[in-house]
Write an enzyme that holds these catalytic residues in place. Structure first.
Site, PDB file in Angstrom:
ATOM      1  CG  PHE A 131       1.170  -5.367  -2.739  1.00 50.00           C
ATOM      2  CD1 PHE A 131       0.224  -6.177  -2.127  1.00 50.00           C
ATOM      3  CD2 PHE A 131       1.538  -4.189  -2.112  1.00 50.00           C
ATOM      4  CE1 PHE A 131      -0.345  -5.820  -0.911  1.00 50.00           C
ATOM      5  CE2 PHE A 131       0.976  -3.824  -0.892  1.00 50.00           C
ATOM      6  CZ  PHE A 131       0.033  -4.642  -0.292  1.00 50.00           C
ATOM      7  CG  ASP A 216       2.623   1.115  -6.616  1.00 45.30           C
ATOM      8  OD1 ASP A 216       3.397   1.739  -5.877  1.00 45.30           O
ATOM      9  OD2 ASP A 216       1.752   0.329  -6.190  1.00 45.30           O
ATOM     10  CE  LYS A 245       5.661  -0.444   1.755  1.00 47.94           C
ATOM     11  NZ  LYS A 245       4.824  -0.886   0.626  1.00 47.94           N
TER      12      LYS A 245
HETATM   13  C1  PLP Z   1       3.339  -0.880   0.390  1.00 44.47           C
HETATM   14  C2  PLP Z   1       2.868  -0.762  -0.984  1.00 44.47           C
HETATM   15  C3  PLP Z   1       1.586  -0.261  -1.285  1.00 44.47           C
HETATM   16  C4  PLP Z   1       0.573   0.080  -0.222  1.00 44.47           C
HETATM   17  O1  PLP Z   1       0.986   1.095   0.617  1.00 44.47           O
HETATM   18  P1  PLP Z   1       0.271   1.277   2.037  1.00 44.47           P
HETATM   19  O2  PLP Z   1       0.901   2.501   2.626  1.00 44.47           O
HETATM   20  O3  PLP Z   1       0.532   0.040   2.822  1.00 44.47           O
HETATM   21  O4  PLP Z   1      -1.178   1.452   1.779  1.00 44.47           O
HETATM   22  C5  PLP Z   1       1.228  -0.128  -2.606  1.00 44.47           C
HETATM   23  N1  PLP Z   1       2.084  -0.447  -3.600  1.00 44.47           N
HETATM   24  C6  PLP Z   1       3.323  -0.922  -3.355  1.00 44.47           C
HETATM   25  C7  PLP Z   1       4.223  -1.218  -4.496  1.00 44.47           C
HETATM   26  C8  PLP Z   1       3.754  -1.103  -2.045  1.00 44.47           C
HETATM   27  O5  PLP Z   1       4.964  -1.596  -1.804  1.00 44.47           O
END
Ligand code: PLP
Length: 393
Positions: A131, A216, A245
């Site tokens: 994700f 990420d 986050k």
């Molecule tokens: C939450 C998340 C995103 C996206 O972040 P947003 O601030 O919602 O755009 C991307 N990668 C990972 C691993 C995430 O947990």
């Protein structure tokens, strides 16, 4: 009572309550009901709800300078960038407003680098179940089941391979490949930490093939897994890393970081109106200082152990599945029970939980959650699982 709800675009099935106040691990709705929060804005509120150090930093900054604009430096931007560089293996920081935007920047940066150094290579290999966000490119990069056919046509240039299959990765690499992009703990997939051996082999392969390694850390970064960044525990070094986050502790703040040699945007190729604005950077700086304070991360590890043990106890008692995850990003596989039903019942008991999959509960409390709050959570969860299990027996 529910005035305004019809005016909000219905993009998520939200419960009825409307929240008006938060402090630490607790939230209050406008009927005055109190909830123990183990979601914390999806692992965003590193220090819980409205921690005073963040409130103070924000009110001080708001009174002094809100927004000189992205075309000028400001002090909090410089301070936060310097602190991130000092405590990571990366050298350059670009601030963004959301994780998806940071990842979008990572994709752009890799493509630019490919143009300069790999004869126009642009393909990025990502992992199935991964994700990376909800913009068109980051949705295309994600391997979230059900997303394959949404919002066609996809952004081109993403090849997905199954996690823990090095051969599939090897076979996916071609002359057009520029990078490999992954989460170290697949959060949305149900909190699946990748094997260390696989990640190290993947990183080695990427290095040998001259590919960029994009990690990420939007969910795993800023202490969430018990170290400042998850890559430290995997013994690897990303070339590009995204944060979001927990970085803002609840503020809309994200960042794209990279090694000096990868930093190749020319003027005008990357930017954004609110990026690096002093208000959120000042907040992020306050949060990061708190997470870096002596003893903070070892407390996260202690909390993690307590939570893990408690969840394992429940799993054993009710014959559920495994407890997995790292630090304070943990999941309990509830076996044949419905995690959605558990979330629903827990809410009625004043506990907020998250269910990323049908049989998985995800727990992501504040990093400074108190021992007694973990105990309280476990007590409520014990009651709820007992009731849900009884209902299915
Ligand atoms: C939450 C998340 C995103 C996206 O972040 P947003 O601030 O919602 O755009 C991307 N990668 C990972 C691993 C995430 O947990």
């Amino acid at each position: 009572m529910n005035k305004g709800i019809d005016a909000v675009m219905a993009v998520a099935k939200r419960p009825e309550m409307v929240f008006v106040q938060g402090k630490g691990s607790w939230l209050w709705d406008r009927r005055g009901r109190k909830y123990l929060d183990f979601v914390q804005g999806w692992a965003c509120n590193s220090l819980g709800h409205s921690p005073s150090l963040l409130v103070d930093a924000l009110s001080e900054q708001a009174a002094v300078l809100l927004n000189p604009g992205p075309g000028f430096y400001n002090e909090p931007m410089l301070q936060l960038a310097e602190l991130l560089v000092e405590h990571s293996v990366l050298d350059k920081v670009f601030f963004a407003n959301s994780g998806a935007e940071a990842n979008e920047g990572a994709i752009k940066l890799a493509r630019k680098w490919g143009q300069l150094h790999r004869r126009g290579a642009f393909e990025i290999i990502t992992l199935q179940q991964g994700f990376h966000g909800r913009t068109l490119a980051t949705m295309s990069a994600s391997g979230k089941p059900g997303w394959d056919s949404l919002f066609e046509p996809k952004v081109q240039g993403f090849t997905k391979v199954p996690p823990h299959d090095l051969q599939a990765l090897q076979q996916a690499i071609n002359d057009n490949t520029v990078a490999v992009m992954l989460e170290l703990v697949q959060g949305e997939a149900g909190v699946l930490p990748l094997d260390k051996g696989y990640v190290q082999a993947l990183a080695k392969l990427a290095r040998e093939q001259g590919l960029l390694l994009i990690i990420d850390e939007i969910q795993t970064g800023i202490g969430r897994t018990g170290s400042l960044f998850a890559y430290e525990q995997y013994g690897i070094e990303p070339d590009i890393m995204s944060l979001g986050k927990g970085l803002g502790g609840g503020l809309p703040l994200a960042a794209l970081l990279c090694k000096e040699v990868v930093s190749c945007f020319d003027y005008g190729e990357q930017g954004g109106t609110f990026n690096g604005n002093p208000l959120v950077c000042r907040g992020g700086y306050a949060v990061l200082r708190a997470v870096l304070a002596e003893g903070f991360l070892s407390k996260v590890q202690g909390n993690s152990q307590a939570l893990r043990q408690g969840l394992e106890g429940l799993s054993e008692k009710y014959g559920l599945g495994e407890v997995r995850g790292m630090g304070l990003l943990l999941a309990l596989n509830v076996g044949v029970l419905s995690s959605a039903e558990i979330v629903q019942q827990a809410m009625a008991e004043g506990l907020l939980l998250n269910a990323p999959r049908d049989n998985v509960l995800r727990l992501m409390p504040a990093l400074n959650v108190k021992g007694r709050e973990i105990e309280q959570m476990l007590q409520i969860l014990n009651k709820v699982i007992g009731e849900v299990k009884h209902g299915t027996d």
